[in-house]
Design a protein around this motif. Structure first.
Motif: not given
Length: 267
Positions: A63-64, A71-73, A90-91, A96-98
């Motif tokens: 958990y970064v 929304p998320a991808t 997976a990411e 731009e935030q992981v």
């Protein structure tokens, strides 16, 4: 439209291993979106990326940064495709935030040998009607942990002393668990179940949100329909962190999922 949980973890295929998701605000707890729910979203994307091997067997997630509703991808890739299992990566990102990065082994639980041999013993817990419902929590608690409205949780009375300022200090929590809409558990949902109880540090008298750093989940079998029994324990607090071990037992008395996570002590 299907069960609430399925709507909340749904992903849309964007092609080339990418998926879009909408992180639901109903899974917020403390300072972010619950890590188990995020793992359910990631697990759903990985299942879609590996249709021939649809079940998580092992998932290790880091958990970064704290996720927020919206929304998320999820980007996925096949690291290796084997005969009986696939290694996947997976990411989960927001802008731009992981938020989460994960490595997983997927397979087909239905095709695995049914040769359960275990020394594990299902921990005793009172029947449902003798346990304490999560809906009895004070309003201020339910407001901070909105995710409690996503499921029915019945706590073992021996594990709720922390709610009245009298924690047992054994470092143990356990409860019965069922998703809303009586949605039956499946292997991907187990990824969420492994992180739904309050932080076990509350039984040590350490109250508050405990951010997860890393969680490794093992799914050992497809769960039988019905209520799940979930147990969290910790044995070591050191360096401002603690480990939290989880067991999930299904209605047939089988140990169907296990996990260990490393988390920060509540702030």
């Amino acid at each position: 439209m299907g069960a609430e949980y399925d709507q909340h973890v749904a992903v849309t295929d964007l092609g080339n291993g990418g998926f879009a998701a909408e992180l639901d605000e109903g899974w917020v707890v403390g300072g972010g979106v619950n890590g188990g729910y995020l793992l359910g979203v990631v697990g759903t994307a990985l299942r879609a990326a590996s249709p021939a091997k649809p079940d998580p067997l092992a998932v290790s997630a880091y958990y970064v940064s704290a996720a927020v509703p919206g929304p998320a991808t999820v980007s996925t890739r096949v690291v290796r495709e084997g005969r009986g299992s696939a290694t996947l990566a997976a990411e989960l990102r927001q802008g731009e935030q992981v938020r989460v990065t994960a490595l997983a082994t997927y397979g087909d639980l239905a095709g695995l040998p049914d040769d359960v041999r275990t020394t594990a013993t299902r921990p005793p817990i009172p029947p449902l009607e003798e346990c304490v419902p999560g809906s009895a929590a004070p309003e201020e608690v339910r407001k901070v942990a909105r995710m409690m409205a996503r499921f029915d949780m019945r706590f073992d009375p021996a594990c709720v002393g922390w709610t009245v300022g009298a924690p047992s200090r054994r470092g143990e929590l356990q409860a019965w668990f069922r998703l809303n809409d009586e949605r039956e558990p499946d292997p991907v949902a187990l990824l969420t179940v492994l992180d739904v109880l309050p932080p076990v540090t509350m039984d040590l008298g350490l109250m508050g949100w405990a951010p997860t750093l890393e969680l490794t989940a093992h799914v050992r079998g497809a769960p039988a329909p019905g209520w799940l029994q979930v147990r969290h324990v910790t044995r070591n607090v050191a360096g401002g962190m603690f480990e939290e071990d989880c067991e999930v037992w299904d209605s047939a008395g089988r140990l169907v999922a296990q996990s260990r996570q490393l988390a920060m002590l509540p702030r």
